[in-house]
Every structure is written in structure tokens, then in C-alpha cells.
Motif scaffolding. Sequence first.
Motif, PDB file in Angstrom:
ATOM      1  N   VAL A   1     -15.775 -44.173  19.297  1.00 44.65           N
ATOM      2  CA  VAL A   1     -16.695 -43.063  19.016  1.00 44.65           C
ATOM      3  C   VAL A   1     -16.256 -42.301  17.771  1.00 44.65           C
ATOM      4  CG1 VAL A   1     -17.558 -40.849  19.862  1.00 44.65           C
ATOM      5  CG2 VAL A   1     -17.485 -42.824  21.385  1.00 44.65           C
ATOM      6  N   LEU A   2     -14.953 -42.046  17.632  1.00 44.83           N
ATOM      7  CA  LEU A   2     -14.473 -41.321  16.457  1.00 44.83           C
ATOM      8  C   LEU A   2     -14.611 -42.153  15.189  1.00 44.83           C
ATOM      9  CD1 LEU A   2     -11.335 -39.538  17.921  1.00 44.83           C
ATOM     10  CD2 LEU A   2     -13.429 -38.466  17.114  1.00 44.83           C
ATOM     11  N   ALA A   3     -14.327 -43.447  15.289  1.00 46.27           N
ATOM     12  CA  ALA A   3     -14.513 -44.307  14.122  1.00 46.27           C
ATOM     13  C   ALA A   3     -15.981 -44.321  13.706  1.00 46.27           C
ATOM     14  CB  ALA A   3     -14.020 -45.723  14.421  1.00 46.27           C
ATOM     15  N   ALA A   4     -16.880 -44.392  14.684  1.00 47.89           N
ATOM     16  CA  ALA A   4     -18.310 -44.374  14.362  1.00 47.89           C
ATOM     17  C   ALA A   4     -18.730 -43.024  13.785  1.00 47.89           C
ATOM     18  CB  ALA A   4     -19.125 -44.678  15.624  1.00 47.89           C
ATOM     19  N   THR A   5     -18.162 -41.938  14.303  1.00 45.80           N
ATOM     20  CA  THR A   5     -18.509 -40.612  13.775  1.00 45.80           C
ATOM     21  C   THR A   5     -18.059 -40.463  12.326  1.00 45.80           C
ATOM     22  OG1 THR A   5     -18.309 -39.669  16.003  1.00 45.80           O
ATOM     23  CG2 THR A   5     -18.242 -38.146  14.137  1.00 45.80           C
ATOM     24  N   MET A   6     -16.843 -40.917  12.044  1.00 44.58           N
ATOM     25  CA  MET A   6     -16.345 -40.852  10.668  1.00 44.58           C
ATOM     26  C   MET A   6     -17.192 -41.739   9.746  1.00 44.58           C
ATOM     27  SD  MET A   6     -13.892 -38.704  10.504  1.00 44.58           S
ATOM     28  CE  MET A   6     -14.842 -37.758  11.681  1.00 44.58           C
ATOM     29  N   LEU A   7     -17.591 -42.899  10.255  1.00 42.05           N
ATOM     30  CA  LEU A   7     -18.410 -43.801   9.447  1.00 42.05           C
ATOM     31  C   LEU A   7     -19.792 -43.205   9.206  1.00 42.05           C
ATOM     32  CD1 LEU A   7     -17.949 -46.645   8.213  1.00 42.05           C
ATOM     33  CD2 LEU A   7     -19.271 -47.560  10.122  1.00 42.05           C
TER      34      LEU A   7
ATOM     35  N   CYS B   1     -21.600 -52.480   7.812  1.00 40.89           N
ATOM     36  CA  CYS B   1     -21.340 -51.598   8.955  1.00 40.89           C
ATOM     37  C   CYS B   1     -21.113 -52.393  10.233  1.00 40.89           C
ATOM     38  CB  CYS B   1     -22.507 -50.631   9.145  1.00 40.89           C
ATOM     39  SG  CYS B   1     -22.659 -49.373   7.855  1.00 40.89           S
ATOM     40  N   LEU B   2     -21.920 -53.422  10.448  1.00 41.93           N
ATOM     41  CA  LEU B   2     -21.835 -54.190  11.682  1.00 41.93           C
ATOM     42  C   LEU B   2     -20.518 -54.946  11.790  1.00 41.93           C
ATOM     43  CD1 LEU B   2     -23.482 -55.166  14.211  1.00 41.93           C
ATOM     44  CD2 LEU B   2     -24.113 -57.154  12.829  1.00 41.93           C
ATOM     45  N   LEU B   3     -20.055 -55.545  10.702  1.00 35.07           N
ATOM     46  CA  LEU B   3     -18.891 -56.422  10.753  1.00 35.07           C
ATOM     47  C   LEU B   3     -17.566 -55.692  10.569  1.00 35.07           C
ATOM     48  CD1 LEU B   3     -20.256 -59.461   8.693  1.00 35.07           C
ATOM     49  CD2 LEU B   3     -20.196 -59.170  11.182  1.00 35.07           C
ATOM     50  N   LEU B   4     -17.584 -54.544   9.926  1.00 35.85           N
ATOM     51  CA  LEU B   4     -16.328 -53.868   9.612  1.00 35.85           C
ATOM     52  C   LEU B   4     -15.993 -52.719  10.551  1.00 35.85           C
ATOM     53  CD1 LEU B   4     -16.328 -53.823   5.709  1.00 35.85           C
ATOM     54  CD2 LEU B   4     -15.205 -55.393   7.270  1.00 35.85           C
ATOM     55  N   ILE B   5     -16.958 -52.204  11.297  1.00 36.67           N
ATOM     56  CA  ILE B   5     -16.625 -51.113  12.206  1.00 36.67           C
ATOM     57  C   ILE B   5     -15.673 -51.545  13.323  1.00 36.67           C
ATOM     58  CG2 ILE B   5     -18.611 -51.376  13.721  1.00 36.67           C
ATOM     59  CD1 ILE B   5     -18.735 -48.308  13.878  1.00 36.67           C
ATOM     60  N   PRO B   6     -15.687 -52.805  13.811  1.00 34.76           N
ATOM     61  CA  PRO B   6     -14.643 -53.181  14.780  1.00 34.76           C
ATOM     62  C   PRO B   6     -13.233 -53.071  14.210  1.00 34.76           C
ATOM     63  CG  PRO B   6     -16.446 -54.747  14.851  1.00 34.76           C
ATOM     64  CD  PRO B   6     -16.690 -53.882  13.668  1.00 34.76           C
TER      65      PRO B   6
ATOM     66  N   PHE C   1     -16.573 -53.893  21.614  1.00 38.50           N
ATOM     67  CA  PHE C   1     -17.950 -54.292  21.889  1.00 38.50           C
ATOM     68  C   PHE C   1     -18.917 -53.151  21.585  1.00 38.50           C
ATOM     69  CE2 PHE C   1     -21.542 -54.671  24.895  1.00 38.50           C
ATOM     70  CZ  PHE C   1     -22.035 -55.905  24.502  1.00 38.50           C
ATOM     71  N   LYS C   2     -18.569 -51.952  21.994  1.00 36.83           N
ATOM     72  CA  LYS C   2     -19.443 -50.803  21.734  1.00 36.83           C
ATOM     73  C   LYS C   2     -19.544 -50.510  20.238  1.00 36.83           C
ATOM     74  CE  LYS C   2     -17.335 -47.897  24.469  1.00 36.83           C
ATOM     75  NZ  LYS C   2     -17.043 -46.648  25.205  1.00 36.83           N
ATOM     76  N   SER C   3     -18.489 -50.782  19.499  1.00 36.95           N
ATOM     77  CA  SER C   3     -18.493 -50.452  18.074  1.00 36.95           C
ATOM     78  C   SER C   3     -19.558 -51.239  17.310  1.00 36.95           C
ATOM     79  CB  SER C   3     -17.111 -50.710  17.479  1.00 36.95           C
ATOM     80  OG  SER C   3     -16.808 -52.090  17.425  1.00 36.95           O
ATOM     81  N   PHE C   4     -19.873 -52.459  17.746  1.00 37.09           N
ATOM     82  CA  PHE C   4     -20.938 -53.215  17.078  1.00 37.09           C
ATOM     83  C   PHE C   4     -22.270 -52.467  17.154  1.00 37.09           C
ATOM     84  CE2 PHE C   4     -17.986 -56.785  17.816  1.00 37.09           C
ATOM     85  CZ  PHE C   4     -18.004 -57.375  16.569  1.00 37.09           C
ATOM     86  N   PHE C   5     -22.574 -51.908  18.310  1.00 38.44           N
ATOM     87  CA  PHE C   5     -23.814 -51.150  18.463  1.00 38.44           C
ATOM     88  C   PHE C   5     -23.787 -49.898  17.604  1.00 38.44           C
ATOM     89  CE2 PHE C   5     -23.630 -53.766  22.233  1.00 38.44           C
ATOM     90  CZ  PHE C   5     -24.954 -54.095  22.481  1.00 38.44           C
ATOM     91  N   PHE C   6     -22.636 -49.240  17.552  1.00 38.86           N
ATOM     92  CA  PHE C   6     -22.535 -48.023  16.746  1.00 38.86           C
ATOM     93  C   PHE C   6     -22.738 -48.325  15.260  1.00 38.86           C
ATOM     94  CE2 PHE C   6     -19.356 -46.354  20.120  1.00 38.86           C
ATOM     95  CZ  PHE C   6     -20.404 -46.193  21.013  1.00 38.86           C
ATOM     96  N   GLY C   7     -22.140 -49.405  14.781  1.00 38.75           N
ATOM     97  CA  GLY C   7     -22.310 -49.779  13.379  1.00 38.75           C
ATOM     98  C   GLY C   7     -23.749 -50.099  13.041  1.00 38.75           C
ATOM     99  N   ALA C   8     -24.429 -50.802  13.944  1.00 37.38           N
ATOM    100  CA  ALA C   8     -25.843 -51.124  13.715  1.00 37.38           C
ATOM    101  C   ALA C   8     -26.686 -49.858  13.675  1.00 37.38           C
ATOM    102  CB  ALA C   8     -26.340 -52.070  14.808  1.00 37.38           C
TER     103      ALA C   8
ATOM    104  N   SER D   1     -27.853 -40.378  13.787  1.00 37.35           N
ATOM    105  CA  SER D   1     -26.879 -41.425  14.113  1.00 37.35           C
ATOM    106  C   SER D   1     -25.918 -40.950  15.187  1.00 37.35           C
ATOM    107  CB  SER D   1     -26.098 -41.833  12.859  1.00 37.35           C
ATOM    108  OG  SER D   1     -26.937 -42.404  11.879  1.00 37.35           O
ATOM    109  N   PHE D   2     -25.427 -39.718  15.048  1.00 39.51           N
ATOM    110  CA  PHE D   2     -24.455 -39.197  16.005  1.00 39.51           C
ATOM    111  C   PHE D   2     -25.064 -39.069  17.397  1.00 39.51           C
ATOM    112  CE2 PHE D   2     -22.037 -35.577  17.867  1.00 39.51           C
ATOM    113  CZ  PHE D   2     -20.820 -36.224  17.963  1.00 39.51           C
ATOM    114  N   VAL D   3     -26.281 -38.551  17.477  1.00 40.67           N
ATOM    115  CA  VAL D   3     -26.941 -38.397  18.776  1.00 40.67           C
ATOM    116  C   VAL D   3     -27.183 -39.765  19.419  1.00 40.67           C
ATOM    117  CG1 VAL D   3     -29.055 -37.631  19.917  1.00 40.67           C
ATOM    118  CG2 VAL D   3     -27.983 -36.189  18.182  1.00 40.67           C
ATOM    119  N   LEU D   4     -27.661 -40.726  18.633  1.00 38.59           N
ATOM    120  CA  LEU D   4     -27.906 -42.067  19.179  1.00 38.59           C
ATOM    121  C   LEU D   4     -26.614 -42.745  19.590  1.00 38.59           C
ATOM    122  CD1 LEU D   4     -30.717 -43.401  16.801  1.00 38.59           C
ATOM    123  CD2 LEU D   4     -30.918 -42.826  19.233  1.00 38.59           C
ATOM    124  N   ILE D   5     -25.535 -42.526  18.851  1.00 35.54           N
ATOM    125  CA  ILE D   5     -24.243 -43.104  19.223  1.00 35.54           C
ATOM    126  C   ILE D   5     -23.815 -42.601  20.598  1.00 35.54           C
ATOM    127  CG2 ILE D   5     -21.762 -42.981  18.695  1.00 35.54           C
ATOM    128  CD1 ILE D   5     -22.575 -43.183  15.724  1.00 35.54           C
TER     129      ILE D   5
END
Length: 265
Positions: free
Chosen positions: A96-102, A145-150, A197-204, A235-239
Motif C-alpha cells: 500500500v505504501l509503495a503504491a501510495t508513493m508511486l 507501473c504494472l511490471l515494476l511496482i512488485p 499479488f496485490k501490487s499488480f492491481f495497484f500498479g494497474a 488512485s489512492f481511493v481505488l487502491i
Amino acid sequence: MQWGTAIVEGISAIGDLACFTWQMLGWMFTRLPRRGTLLTNFYQVGVLSLPVVALTGTFIGMVLAVQSYYQFEAIGLASRLGVVINTSLVRELGPVLAATMLAGRVGGAMAAVLGTMRVTEQIDALTTMGADPIHYLVVPRFLACLLLIPALTIMADFMGIVGGYFYSVVILGIDRAAYLHHSREGVVGFDLFMGIFKSFFFGAIIAIVSCYRGFHCQPGAEGVGKAATAAFVYSFVLILAVDLFLNIALDSIYFMIYPQGPVLF
């Protein structure tokens, strides 16, 4: 009347976003962008995000140690502190934090860049030259975003674990052997899998929402600013919303594999 207008506009926006996503996915399965375009976006999304993600993960690990230590010490379980820190990081806080920073560093920039291109008619110029703007501008950013967020999630997990270990063992004086032993017992491979696994959805989500807001930017500098702000907020709300439903589904799978539940104490 206002409620009806808002509902109609919301449904229209969802449909427009779905069509936008469908066009992008269509290009992904027909013709990928050039290697140079992909590498540029990979560098901007992945490499340039490493410092802020690593720094954030480190401080989160130490904050968890600070906030949890006295409660665990009061019941004589300070050596188990690593289990809570590491489990919280790899299952929830890391992705979640990685996705928020991204979303803040990359998503806002994507929306601003594409919004500026829309305002200055550069996107229209691409269409005039026979290039599809979604294929040229959106697909590389989505793949980055999809491939590098993991990888960014793993970095956040690792630095958070290191930060929690440093503060717990070096500063608080918890026994190192007991800390590592209980940490190893409490965290299983499925915990790490859940976060990745969740990070892929967050990146998308970040890529699609940010590019969509940039493509549909209102004219003027104010429109670009609003597009960048909306990209991060949406993005943050959807994440968080997607994270909730993924947690419910993945927890049910977790308890099917480990009926005894997580070993915390």
C-alpha cells in the motif's frame, strides 16, 4: 436535479474509463511499444522511485517498532515484536505504501505530462501523423507501473524489515536471536505472495487512472493542476477499496492453506 446530473456524469465517466482501458489492452495484445520507449518509462517509474520507496519503508518499520514496543513489553512479549512488524509490512503496509508513493510521484506526473500534451494539442498532432496516442503514450506507462511496482513493493518490505530490526534490536535492546527466530516463524511465503499479488492491481490502477485523467484534461494551467490532483486522489481511493476486497479474498485462501492461522504469539 444536481444528484441526477452527478449520477449520469459518474456513469458516463465509468463507461469512458472502461473504453479507454479496453483500447489500451487491445494495443498490448496486438503490438507492443518500441524498446526505447519502454526503457525510458521503466527508468522513470522504477529506478527514480527507489529512493523515496526505500526511505518510506525504513521509517515505517521503525515507526511500527516505536508504536508496538511498549504494549508488547508490558505483557512480556517484546521478543515477538518482529512478527507483528514483518507481517504487517509484507501483507499490507509494504504494497500500500509503495503504491501510495508511486501514485504521488509517478501518477501525478503522468497526468500532468499528458494533460500538458492535451492542452498544447500534441496528442492531436500524434493522431494527425498517423500514430495512435494510446499506443504511444499510455501502453508504455501502464507496463512500467504494472511490471515494476512488485519490485518497489519488495524494496519497501525489505527496508521496513531492516528499519524495524534496527530500532528493535539496536536501540530498544531486544534480544537479536529471539527477535529473528520469532520473525522467521511468523511470516510465511503466502504473506509475501499476498503483498506482491496485490501490487499488480495497484500498479494497474495508478497507470489507468493517471493516464485517463491526463487524456481528459481541461484546458489551461488550472486544468492540468486539477488533472494531477484528481489522478492521485482517485488512485489512492481505488487502491484502498481494491485492497479491502483483495484482502477478504486472499485471507479466505490463506486460512484454507493454514487453518491454524498466523503464528503471532
